[in-house]
Design a protein around this motif. Structure first.
Motif, short mmCIF file in Angstrom:
data_model
loop_
_atom_site.label_atom_id
_atom_site.label_comp_id
_atom_site.label_asym_id
_atom_site.label_seq_id
_atom_site.Cartn_x
_atom_site.Cartn_y
_atom_site.Cartn_z
N PHE A 193 1.94 12.78 2.90
CA PHE A 193 1.57 14.02 2.20
C PHE A 193 2.42 14.13 0.95
N ASP A 194 1.75 14.45 -0.17
CA ASP A 194 2.46 14.57 -1.44
C ASP A 194 2.40 16.02 -1.92
N SER A 195 3.47 16.77 -1.61
CA SER A 195 3.52 18.17 -2.08
C SER A 195 3.93 18.20 -3.56
N GLY A 238 0.83 -1.21 0.00
CA GLY A 238 0.00 0.00 0.00
C GLY A 238 0.85 1.25 0.00
N LYS A 239 0.61 2.13 -0.97
CA LYS A 239 1.36 3.39 -1.05
C LYS A 239 1.07 4.23 0.18
N GLY A 240 2.13 4.61 0.89
CA GLY A 240 1.96 5.37 2.13
C GLY A 240 2.64 6.72 2.11
N THR A 280 9.80 14.81 -9.65
CA THR A 280 9.74 14.41 -8.23
C THR A 280 8.31 14.10 -7.79
N ASP A 281 7.33 14.49 -8.62
CA ASP A 281 5.94 14.23 -8.26
C ASP A 281 5.49 12.82 -8.67
N ALA A 282 6.28 12.13 -9.46
CA ALA A 282 5.97 10.73 -9.76
C ALA A 282 6.69 9.88 -8.71
N GLU A 283 6.36 10.14 -7.44
CA GLU A 283 7.09 9.53 -6.31
C GLU A 283 6.50 8.19 -5.88
N GLY A 284 5.20 8.00 -6.17
CA GLY A 284 4.54 6.78 -5.69
C GLY A 284 5.21 5.53 -6.26
N THR A 303 -4.41 12.47 1.28
CA THR A 303 -5.04 11.18 0.96
C THR A 303 -4.09 10.23 0.22
N ASP A 304 -2.84 10.66 0.06
CA ASP A 304 -1.93 9.85 -0.75
C ASP A 304 -1.40 8.61 -0.01
N MET A 305 -1.99 8.37 1.16
CA MET A 305 -1.67 7.14 1.90
C MET A 305 -2.89 6.22 1.96
N ASN A 344 11.36 7.87 -14.23
CA ASN A 344 10.04 7.73 -13.59
C ASN A 344 8.91 8.47 -14.31
N ILE A 345 9.23 9.21 -15.36
CA ILE A 345 8.17 9.73 -16.26
C ILE A 345 8.60 9.39 -17.68
N THR A 346 7.64 9.30 -18.59
CA THR A 346 8.03 8.86 -19.93
C THR A 346 8.64 9.99 -20.74
N LEU A 403 6.66 20.93 -7.69
CA LEU A 403 5.61 21.23 -6.70
C LEU A 403 4.22 21.26 -7.32
N LYS A 404 3.26 20.72 -6.58
CA LYS A 404 1.88 20.73 -7.07
C LYS A 404 1.28 22.13 -6.93
N PRO A 405 0.48 22.57 -7.87
CA PRO A 405 -0.18 23.87 -7.76
C PRO A 405 -1.43 23.82 -6.88
N ALA A 453 -2.56 1.81 -4.80
CA ALA A 453 -1.88 3.10 -4.74
C ALA A 453 -2.69 4.21 -5.39
N THR A 454 -2.67 5.38 -4.75
CA THR A 454 -3.20 6.60 -5.37
C THR A 454 -2.10 7.10 -6.30
N LEU A 455 -1.98 6.47 -7.46
CA LEU A 455 -0.75 6.66 -8.24
C LEU A 455 -0.79 7.79 -9.27
N THR A 456 -1.92 7.90 -9.98
CA THR A 456 -1.90 8.89 -11.08
C THR A 456 -3.19 9.70 -11.22
N GLY A 457 -3.01 10.97 -11.54
CA GLY A 457 -4.13 11.82 -11.90
C GLY A 457 -4.77 11.29 -13.19
N ALA A 458 -3.97 10.65 -14.02
CA ALA A 458 -4.48 10.12 -15.28
C ALA A 458 -5.59 9.08 -15.04
N1 BES Z 1 -0.44 11.28 -5.65
C1 BES Z 1 -0.38 11.66 -7.02
C2 BES Z 1 -1.55 11.10 -7.83
C3 BES Z 1 -2.94 11.60 -7.46
C4 BES Z 1 -3.55 12.58 -8.23
C5 BES Z 1 -3.64 11.03 -6.43
C6 BES Z 1 -4.83 13.00 -7.92
C7 BES Z 1 -4.91 11.46 -6.10
C8 BES Z 1 -5.52 12.43 -6.85
C9 BES Z 1 0.91 11.13 -7.65
O1 BES Z 1 1.99 11.06 -6.80
C10 BES Z 1 1.29 12.07 -8.74
O2 BES Z 1 1.58 13.19 -8.44
N2 BES Z 1 1.29 11.58 -9.98
C11 BES Z 1 1.66 12.36 -11.10
C12 BES Z 1 2.47 11.47 -12.03
C13 BES Z 1 3.05 12.19 -13.20
C14 BES Z 1 4.07 13.22 -12.76
C15 BES Z 1 3.70 11.17 -14.12
C16 BES Z 1 0.38 12.84 -11.78
O3 BES Z 1 -0.58 12.09 -11.86
O4 BES Z 1 0.36 13.97 -12.23
#
Ligand code: BES
Ligand code: MG
Ligand code: ZN
Length: 496
Positions: free
Chosen positions: A264-266, A259-261, A341-345, A282-284, A430-432, A271-273, A369-374
């Motif tokens: 907090f994912d800044s 489980g992704k723990g 750095t945001d593709a940390e999961g 909720t990233d845990m 970690n990103i394509t 940095l996230k906007p 895992a809460t892995l991707t916005g996609a």
């Molecule tokens: N924790 C986020 C994914 C996420 C997005 C969870 C929205 C819950 C709601 C993850 O760590 C992330 O930031 N993913 C990036 C990956 C990208 C940089 C390849 C994303 O989805 O933008």
């Protein structure tokens, strides 16, 4: 909340709920005084018993009570999810009337012989009631707390043991999900990696067949889990790899649940906007689900070996934080460029998966895992994304998802994508670097993770959308949903 089955309908609670299918046109169990009112309502189409429709009236005999007639829709359209949604609607309606005891008469559901078993109906009802009654009120002053429902008397035309069995199972599963919801809804300043460790250790205290081991920062350094260390480097919170071992049958090869723990994912230096960062406590949610599942597996005494693996840390921007462009050697020896750095999961999961496979030689690994916005864009809230090269495991998970209502939808793991995460100056990135950078984002997360699985059958479940809802559903309020708990508990129960 007490759920008490009773064989006959006696109108002696504050609210009486009576269910009715569209085809039937006359709810069973109404006192004569309002039977005429109901037939009129049907005749004039004021109430048609469409799914979710509610008609409310008052009876005066044998005791004054509010009566709600709830529409079940068409018989052939009934699903277990509709049963849960009906239960959720009942809870919401009763709570808004500020009542604590209710009689629910649902004999209609049980006349559908052959459709669903009594046990399935029982457990879906319990799930809908208990998940529906959940609210996160830890930080509300006493006067602002909503009163919970105290007792639901359930009236059946036939009272069988199997309904009771279903109710019991539904309760266990719903309470497990609610326990995960508590962890996800709470403040990230409270739910730190150390707090997740404490939660795991508490399970070990109460369940004698659970053992907890935790790799702290020094041990992670010694073992070489550098991807996890790298993500945690910008935070004051020390990283942890939490290993929860449940031994229900030593002879069976273990199932590993990861489980992704990220507490907090800044986003780190990428940095996230605003509008993306606010929900990142909720990233845990994956970790919360795995923790609850482990406690519940022990409570149910499952005859299996299950290992919960939780890489836990914060993704922050302190002076020690890793930089975009850094190259890090993973636990399995592969070098990974930190393209973002945001593709940390995927980074922390990669080390956790590789470590767990080496240490436990599991036959199955499932990560949550809460892995991707996609994935949120692709599927929204009502299904998690399932990505797996293993057809059998995928099919079993889809089935568990459908019966539990905690659904997954498969995303394709096509061969064409398999080299999209290869690096140019390192083994992996970690990103394509291919295409425009955002195509098939949820699939590519899994393509990266696959490089860290050796032999085990493996499935990745992306719960980024399903774990936290910005709008309320019928039986799940706004906020954390406990996604992952129900599907994996049903999956494990199927394996008993
Ligand atoms: N924790 C986020 C994914 C996420 C997005 C969870 C929205 C819950 C709601 C993850 O760590 C992330 O930031 N993913 C990036 C990956 C990208 C940089 C390849 C994303 O989805 O933008
Ligand atoms: Mg991120
Ligand atoms: Zn994240």
């Amino acid at each position: 909340m007490k759920l008490i089955p009773q064989p006959t309908l006696t109108h002696s609670a504050e609210v009486v709920i009576i269910s009715c299918f569209e085809e039937d046109q006359h709810p069973v169990g109404l006192p004569p005084s309002c039977a005429e009112e109901m037939s009129q309502a049907f005749r004039s189409k004021i109430f048609t018993a469409k799914f979710g429709e509610i008609y409310s009236t008052i009876i005066s005999e044998p005791k004054k009570a509010k009566v709600l007639i709830i529409g079940l829709g068409k018989k052939k359209e009934l699903t277990l999810e509709r049963v849960r949604r009906t239960a959720g609607k009942i809870v919401t309606a009763v709570k808004s009337l500020q009542h604590q005891t209710v009689i629910v008469s649902l004999p209609e559901l049980l006349r559908l012989n052959g459709f669903f078993t009594d046990e399935e109906i029982g457990r879906s009802l319990a799930e809908g009631f208990l998940l529906g009654d959940y609210t996160f009120e830890k930080y509300l002053s006493a006067e602002k707390k909503k009163k919970e429902i105290d007792t639901i008397f359930l009236v059946w035309t036939k009272s069988t043991e199997r309904i009771g069995k279903g109710l019991k199972l539904g309760r266990v599963v719903a309470e497990a999900a609610n326990c995960a919801r508590d962890l996800v809804n709470d403040s990230a300043s409270v739910i730190t990696p150390a707090h997740l460790e404490k939660t795991a250790r508490d399970f070990a205290k109460t369940h004698k067949n659970i053992t907890v081991r935790v790799l702290n920062k020094e041990e992670l350094q010694k073992e070489g889990l550098n991807l996890l260390l790298g993500v945690s480097a910008g935070s004051y919170q020390p990283p942890k790899l939490i290993l929860i071992e449940y031994r229900g049958d030593k002879s069976r090869a273990p199932i590993v649940l990861v489980g992704k723990g990220i507490t907090f994912d800044s986003g780190g230096y990428n940095l996230k906007p605003t509008k993306s960062i606010e929900e990142m406590k909720t990233d845990m949610a994956g970790a919360a689900a795995v923790l609850s599942i482990m406690g519940t597996a022990a409570e149910l005494g499952l005859h299996q070996n299950i290992i919960g693996v939780i890489p836990a840390c914060e993704n922050m921007i302190g002076g020690g934080a890793q930089r975009p462009g850094d190259i890090v050697r993973a636990y399995n020896g592969k070098n990974v460029e930190i393209g973002n750095t945001d593709a940390e999961g995927r980074l922390i999961l990669a080390d956790a998966i590789a470590y767990a496979e080496k240490k436990y030689q599991p036959k199955i690994i499932i990560d949550l895992a809460t892995l991707t916005g996609a994935c949120v864009v692709a599927l929204g809230y009502y299904a998690a994304g399932l990505v797996s090269p293993d057809e059998q495991l995928s099919a079993e998970l889809r089935e568990a998802g459908d019966t539990s209502g905690d659904r997954v939808w498969s995303l394709p793991f096509y061969e064409e994508y398999q080299d999209w995460m290869n690096g140019t100056i390192s083994d992996l990135i970690n990103i394509t670097m291919k295409g425009k950078g955002y195509e098939a984002g949820a699939v590519l997360g899994a393509v990266f993770l696959r490089q860290f699985v050796e032999k085990a059958a493996w499935a990745h479940i992306d719960i980024a959308g399903s774990a936290y809802w910005a709008v309320p559903g019928d039986y799940i309020q706004r906020g954390a949903t406990g996604s992952g708990v129900r599907i994996l508990l049903y999956y494990l129960l199927r394996k008993e």
